[in-house]
Design a protein around this motif. Structure first.
Motif, PDB file in Angstrom:
ATOM      1  N   PHE A  99       0.805  -1.229   0.000  1.00  0.00           N
ATOM      2  CA  PHE A  99       0.000   0.000   0.000  1.00  0.00           C
ATOM      3  C   PHE A  99       0.831   1.268   0.000  1.00  0.00           C
ATOM      4  N   SER A 100       2.009   1.239   0.600  1.00  0.00           N
ATOM      5  CA  SER A 100       2.811   2.459   0.645  1.00  0.00           C
ATOM      6  C   SER A 100       3.181   2.924  -0.753  1.00  0.00           C
ATOM      7  N   MET A 101       3.319   1.980  -1.678  1.00  0.00           N
ATOM      8  CA  MET A 101       3.621   2.341  -3.059  1.00  0.00           C
ATOM      9  C   MET A 101       2.406   2.975  -3.732  1.00  0.00           C
ATOM     10  N   LEU A 102       1.245   2.654  -3.221  1.00  0.00           N
ATOM     11  CA  LEU A 102       0.002   3.135  -3.831  1.00  0.00           C
ATOM     12  C   LEU A 102      -0.333   4.556  -3.412  1.00  0.00           C
ATOM     13  N   ILE A 103       0.136   4.973  -2.258  1.00  0.00           N
ATOM     14  CA  ILE A 103      -0.348   6.212  -1.671  1.00  0.00           C
ATOM     15  C   ILE A 103       0.752   7.235  -1.382  1.00  0.00           C
ATOM     16  N   THR A 104       2.014   6.875  -1.591  1.00  0.00           N
ATOM     17  CA  THR A 104       3.094   7.789  -1.239  1.00  0.00           C
ATOM     18  C   THR A 104       3.051   9.085  -2.041  1.00  0.00           C
ATOM     19  N   LYS A 105       2.458   9.065  -3.225  1.00  0.00           N
ATOM     20  CA  LYS A 105       2.395  10.277  -4.036  1.00  0.00           C
ATOM     21  C   LYS A 105       1.393  11.288  -3.493  1.00  0.00           C
ATOM     22  N   VAL A 106       0.584  10.858  -2.535  1.00  0.00           N
ATOM     23  CA  VAL A 106      -0.430  11.761  -1.994  1.00  0.00           C
ATOM     24  C   VAL A 106       0.210  12.625  -0.909  1.00  0.00           C
ATOM     25  N   SER A 107       1.024  13.548  -1.327  1.00  0.00           N
ATOM     26  CA  SER A 107       1.669  14.463  -0.389  1.00  0.00           C
ATOM     27  C   SER A 107       1.043  15.849  -0.455  1.00  0.00           C
ATOM     28  N   SER A 108       0.285  16.069  -1.492  1.00  0.00           N
ATOM     29  CA  SER A 108      -0.372  17.363  -1.645  1.00  0.00           C
ATOM     30  C   SER A 108      -1.677  17.394  -0.866  1.00  0.00           C
ATOM     31  N   PRO A 109      -2.239  18.564  -0.622  1.00  0.00           N
ATOM     32  CA  PRO A 109      -3.501  18.655   0.139  1.00  0.00           C
ATOM     33  C   PRO A 109      -4.632  17.901  -0.553  1.00  0.00           C
ATOM     34  N   LEU A 110      -5.621  17.503   0.208  1.00  0.00           N
ATOM     35  CA  LEU A 110      -6.752  16.788  -0.364  1.00  0.00           C
ATOM     36  C   LEU A 110      -7.586  17.681  -1.274  1.00  0.00           C
ATOM     37  N   SER A 111      -7.289  18.931  -1.284  1.00  0.00           N
ATOM     38  CA  SER A 111      -8.004  19.849  -2.173  1.00  0.00           C
ATOM     39  C   SER A 111      -7.421  19.847  -3.587  1.00  0.00           C
ATOM     40  N   SER A 112      -6.353  19.047  -3.803  1.00  0.00           N
ATOM     41  CA  SER A 112      -5.747  18.985  -5.132  1.00  0.00           C
ATOM     42  C   SER A 112      -6.277  17.786  -5.904  1.00  0.00           C
ATOM     43  N   SER A 113      -6.269  17.903  -7.221  1.00  0.00           N
ATOM     44  CA  SER A 113      -6.760  16.803  -8.056  1.00  0.00           C
ATOM     45  C   SER A 113      -5.798  15.623  -8.045  1.00  0.00           C
ATOM     46  N   GLU A 114      -4.514  15.865  -7.775  1.00  0.00           N
ATOM     47  CA  GLU A 114      -3.533  14.775  -7.744  1.00  0.00           C
ATOM     48  C   GLU A 114      -3.847  13.796  -6.618  1.00  0.00           C
ATOM     49  N   SER A 115      -4.215  14.307  -5.464  1.00  0.00           N
ATOM     50  CA  SER A 115      -4.601  13.439  -4.350  1.00  0.00           C
ATOM     51  C   SER A 115      -5.840  12.637  -4.708  1.00  0.00           C
ATOM     52  N   ALA A 116      -6.809  13.280  -5.310  1.00  0.00           N
ATOM     53  CA  ALA A 116      -8.049  12.598  -5.686  1.00  0.00           C
ATOM     54  C   ALA A 116      -7.768  11.464  -6.652  1.00  0.00           C
ATOM     55  N   LYS A 117      -6.867  11.675  -7.580  1.00  0.00           N
ATOM     56  CA  LYS A 117      -6.526  10.648  -8.561  1.00  0.00           C
ATOM     57  C   LYS A 117      -5.976   9.404  -7.877  1.00  0.00           C
ATOM     58  N   ASN A 118      -5.077   9.595  -6.918  1.00  0.00           N
ATOM     59  CA  ASN A 118      -4.475   8.447  -6.234  1.00  0.00           C
ATOM     60  C   ASN A 118      -5.465   7.722  -5.327  1.00  0.00           C
ATOM     61  N   PHE A 119      -6.315   8.468  -4.648  1.00  0.00           N
ATOM     62  CA  PHE A 119      -7.307   7.821  -3.785  1.00  0.00           C
ATOM     63  C   PHE A 119      -8.375   7.115  -4.614  1.00  0.00           C
ATOM     64  N   LYS A 120      -8.682   7.649  -5.785  1.00  0.00           N
ATOM     65  CA  LYS A 120      -9.612   6.977  -6.692  1.00  0.00           C
ATOM     66  C   LYS A 120      -9.030   5.624  -7.116  1.00  0.00           C
ATOM     67  N   THR A 121      -7.745   5.600  -7.424  1.00  0.00           N
ATOM     68  CA  THR A 121      -7.076   4.351  -7.792  1.00  0.00           C
ATOM     69  C   THR A 121      -7.144   3.346  -6.650  1.00  0.00           C
ATOM     70  N   ALA A 122      -6.879   3.822  -5.440  1.00  0.00           N
ATOM     71  CA  ALA A 122      -6.928   2.941  -4.278  1.00  0.00           C
ATOM     72  C   ALA A 122      -8.332   2.379  -4.081  1.00  0.00           C
ATOM     73  N   SER A 123      -9.337   3.211  -4.262  1.00  0.00           N
ATOM     74  CA  SER A 123     -10.729   2.773  -4.088  1.00  0.00           C
ATOM     75  C   SER A 123     -11.095   1.696  -5.104  1.00  0.00           C
ATOM     76  N   ASP A 124     -10.678   1.894  -6.345  1.00  0.00           N
ATOM     77  CA  ASP A 124     -10.962   0.905  -7.395  1.00  0.00           C
ATOM     78  C   ASP A 124     -10.330  -0.452  -7.064  1.00  0.00           C
ATOM     79  N   LYS A 125      -9.122  -0.436  -6.543  1.00  0.00           N
ATOM     80  CA  LYS A 125      -8.422  -1.685  -6.229  1.00  0.00           C
ATOM     81  C   LYS A 125      -9.071  -2.389  -5.034  1.00  0.00           C
ATOM     82  N   VAL A 126      -9.514  -1.614  -4.057  1.00  0.00           N
ATOM     83  CA  VAL A 126     -10.215  -2.199  -2.908  1.00  0.00           C
ATOM     84  C   VAL A 126     -11.492  -2.888  -3.372  1.00  0.00           C
ATOM     85  N   ALA A 127     -12.269  -2.202  -4.207  1.00  0.00           N
ATOM     86  CA  ALA A 127     -13.516  -2.773  -4.711  1.00  0.00           C
ATOM     87  C   ALA A 127     -13.254  -4.041  -5.519  1.00  0.00           C
ATOM     88  N   LYS A 128     -12.187  -4.040  -6.319  1.00  0.00           N
ATOM     89  CA  LYS A 128     -11.851  -5.204  -7.143  1.00  0.00           C
ATOM     90  C   LYS A 128     -11.519  -6.417  -6.274  1.00  0.00           C
TER      91      LYS A 128
END
Length: 215
Positions: free
Chosen positions: A130-159
């Motif tokens: 998981f650390s490889m999946l989320i380490t890029k989320v260093s920017s605030p949650l108000s940024s689209s980059e964070s949303a992109k990474n958390f969206k990826t994590a959510s898709d993998k959890v659902a799968k």
């Protein structure tokens, strides 16, 4: 003629026995106790100390190796996840709180997959690392980059949850369908703070699925 008195010799074996007993006691304290202490220390290091460090002191960006998934049962991991989403007002707004929730969710799902001997997949591997999946989320949650990474994590959890359900929990098909529908509403191009309701619903439905799998 004077009589010569002959004294009978006292047996020596009681003294030998006493010496052996004393030596045995000394040897016990010298050799047995240190080994026992070392075994206790090793056991503590592998369980209690590791869990405390993992849950309280180590930053989330440095954890998530596969060894983490060897600790505790899937119910233990589920309980940790449930506790990390109790304050729904902080989800998608508080970066550390949200990352911890996703980290605990990934651990719980990966552990459940392991217990059910689910076939390995890229999604499962990513949850285990998981650390490889989320380490890029260093920017605030108000940024689209964070949303992109958390969206990826959510898709993998659902799968992975779907893979577990198909293999072992056919009765949970409708719950998985609901979870996937919520996941599809999450948008990786929109900042997380603007889709708090969807993210909160996803985390809560994931909790409900895990709870049903652990009952």
């Amino acid at each position: 003629m004077a009589e010569i008195k002959i004294e009978k010799k006292k047996p020596v074996w009681p003294w030998i026995l006493a010496i052996l007993v004393i030596l045995g006691i000394i040897a016990y304290f010298i050799y047995e106790n240190p080994d026992r202490d070392n075994l206790t220390d090793d056991f503590d290091d592998d369980t209690t100390n590791e869990q405390v460090m993992e849950s309280e002191s180590r930053p989330l960006d440095t954890v998530g190796t596969r060894r983490d998934y060897q600790v505790g049962s899937s119910y233990d991991q589920y309980a940790a996840y449930e506790g990390s989403i109790r304050d729904s007002t902080r989800i998608a707004l508080d970066s550390s709180y949200t990352k911890k929730a996703y980290y605990n969710l990934s651990k719980a799902v990966a552990k459940k997959a392991e217990e059910n001997n689910v076939e390995n997949s890229q999604a499962l591997t990513d949850l285990q690392d998981f650390s490889m999946l989320i380490t890029k989320v260093s920017s605030p949650l108000s940024s689209s980059e964070s949303a992109k990474n958390f969206k990826t994590a959510s898709d993998k959890v659902a799968k992975v949850l779907e893979d577990i359900q198909v293999k072992s929990y056919p009765e949970l098909q409708s719950q998985i369908a609901d979870l996937k529908q919520v996941t599809s509403k999450m948008d990786g191009s929109i900042s997380m703070d603007k889709q708090q309701a969807n993210i909160t619903e996803f985390l809560q439905k994931s909790r409900d699925v895990l709870k049903a799998m652990n009952n």
